[in-house]
Design a protein around this motif. Structure first.
Motif, PDB file in Angstrom:
ATOM      1  N   GLY A   1      50.091 -12.354  11.559  1.00  0.00           N
ATOM      2  CA  GLY A   1      50.195 -13.599  10.807  1.00  0.00           C
ATOM      3  C   GLY A   1      50.314 -14.799  11.725  1.00  0.00           C
TER       4      GLY A   1
ATOM      5  N   ARG B   1      53.961 -10.365   9.916  1.00  0.00           N
ATOM      6  CA  ARG B   1      53.162  -9.726   8.874  1.00  0.00           C
ATOM      7  C   ARG B   1      51.791  -9.390   9.433  1.00  0.00           C
ATOM      8  NH1 ARG B   1      52.994 -12.964   3.439  1.00  0.00           N
ATOM      9  NH2 ARG B   1      52.174 -10.981   2.695  1.00  0.00           N
ATOM     10  N   THR B   2      51.371  -8.155   9.250  1.00  0.00           N
ATOM     11  CA  THR B   2      50.107  -7.681   9.794  1.00  0.00           C
ATOM     12  C   THR B   2      49.127  -7.429   8.664  1.00  0.00           C
ATOM     13  OG1 THR B   2      51.251  -6.616  11.651  1.00  0.00           O
ATOM     14  CG2 THR B   2      49.002  -5.893  11.182  1.00  0.00           C
ATOM     15  N   SER B   3      47.939  -7.986   8.806  1.00  0.00           N
ATOM     16  CA  SER B   3      46.865  -7.689   7.861  1.00  0.00           C
ATOM     17  C   SER B   3      45.807  -6.865   8.579  1.00  0.00           C
ATOM     18  CB  SER B   3      46.267  -8.978   7.288  1.00  0.00           C
ATOM     19  OG  SER B   3      45.712  -9.771   8.318  1.00  0.00           O
TER      20      SER B   3
ATOM     21  N   TYR C   1      47.168  -7.331   3.555  1.00  0.00           N
ATOM     22  CA  TYR C   1      48.414  -6.808   4.095  1.00  0.00           C
ATOM     23  C   TYR C   1      48.667  -5.394   3.588  1.00  0.00           C
ATOM     24  CZ  TYR C   1      49.189 -11.680   5.305  1.00  0.00           C
ATOM     25  OH  TYR C   1      49.060 -12.942   5.818  1.00  0.00           O
TER      26      TYR C   1
END
Length: 210
Positions: free
Chosen positions: A61, A69-71, A19
């Motif tokens: 996510g 949430r972005t990874s 992240y």
């Protein structure tokens, strides 16, 4: 920009998928805001820009994660760009941008030992050539009636850094030749604390260059 891009791609490559806040936190432990002049707030923007250009893949996510949430992980183009930037920084001396070599030191373990040795030899030759040119650069500056004499100190401070780097590079080359540190395809020489990262048991080889 090349130093920032290398640092972002390199740190994603180590921790992927990761992240943005993890990557930002890690880079700040490297003090990049000081030696690489990276604004901590710009790290998120840099990650999104690299994703926009196709060097990173954004992973949203899933149901078991927090929504939104972005990874990030490297794409094939990102892997190619990472090694291109790493080799540019390692093989080329730029006395006005010492941050480039500093960044390459963070990731040169992802290259094979023989390439690192060849690059260090190339840097030694370049630094020796710069040292030979020093008196002639000074003479040109001091002989130019349109240039204030104090400008020569800008060249002198850069030349002083180059001389110091030459001494260090020779010593570092010798240490690497004697087997110091670990490089691609070799067993790692460092054991991370539990729960930190898990892939250091064997450093992966870089992709072929041909």
């Amino acid at each position: 920009m090349s130093t920032t891009r290398l640092l972002l791609l390199g740190v994603v490559r180590i921790f992927q998928p990761a992240y943005g806040y993890q990557l930002r936190r890690e880079l700040l432990t490297w003090n990049v805001q000081h030696w690489a002049n990276i604004n901590p707030g710009s790290i998120y923007t840099g990650l999104r820009t690299l994703a926009k250009h196709g060097y990173l893949q954004e992973l949203e996510g899933g149901s078991g994660d927090r929504p939104g949430r972005t990874s990030y992980k490297l794409t094939a183009d990102g892997e190619t760009e990472y090694f291109s930037l790493l080799r540019q920084s390692l093989w080329n001396v730029d006395g006005f941008h010492p941050d480039r070599m500093q960044a390459s030191l963070s990731f040169m373990w992802s290259l094979r030992r023989d390439e690192v040795l060849a690059a260090l030899e190339a840097r030694i030759v370049q630094l020796e050539q710069l040292q030979k040119a020093e008196p002639f650069e000074e003479r040109q500056v001091l002989g130019d009636p349109g240039t204030p004499n104090h400008v020569v100190e800008m060249f002198r401070i850069t030349n002083a850094r180059n001389r110091g780097e030459l001494d260090w590079t020779r010593a570092f080359r010798d240490r690497v030749a004697d087997g110091a540190y670990s490089f691609a395809g070799e067993p790692a020489d460092w054991e991370p604390p539990p729960g930190m990262i898990t892939h250091w048991g064997e450093i992966p080889s870089p992709p072929p260059t041909d």
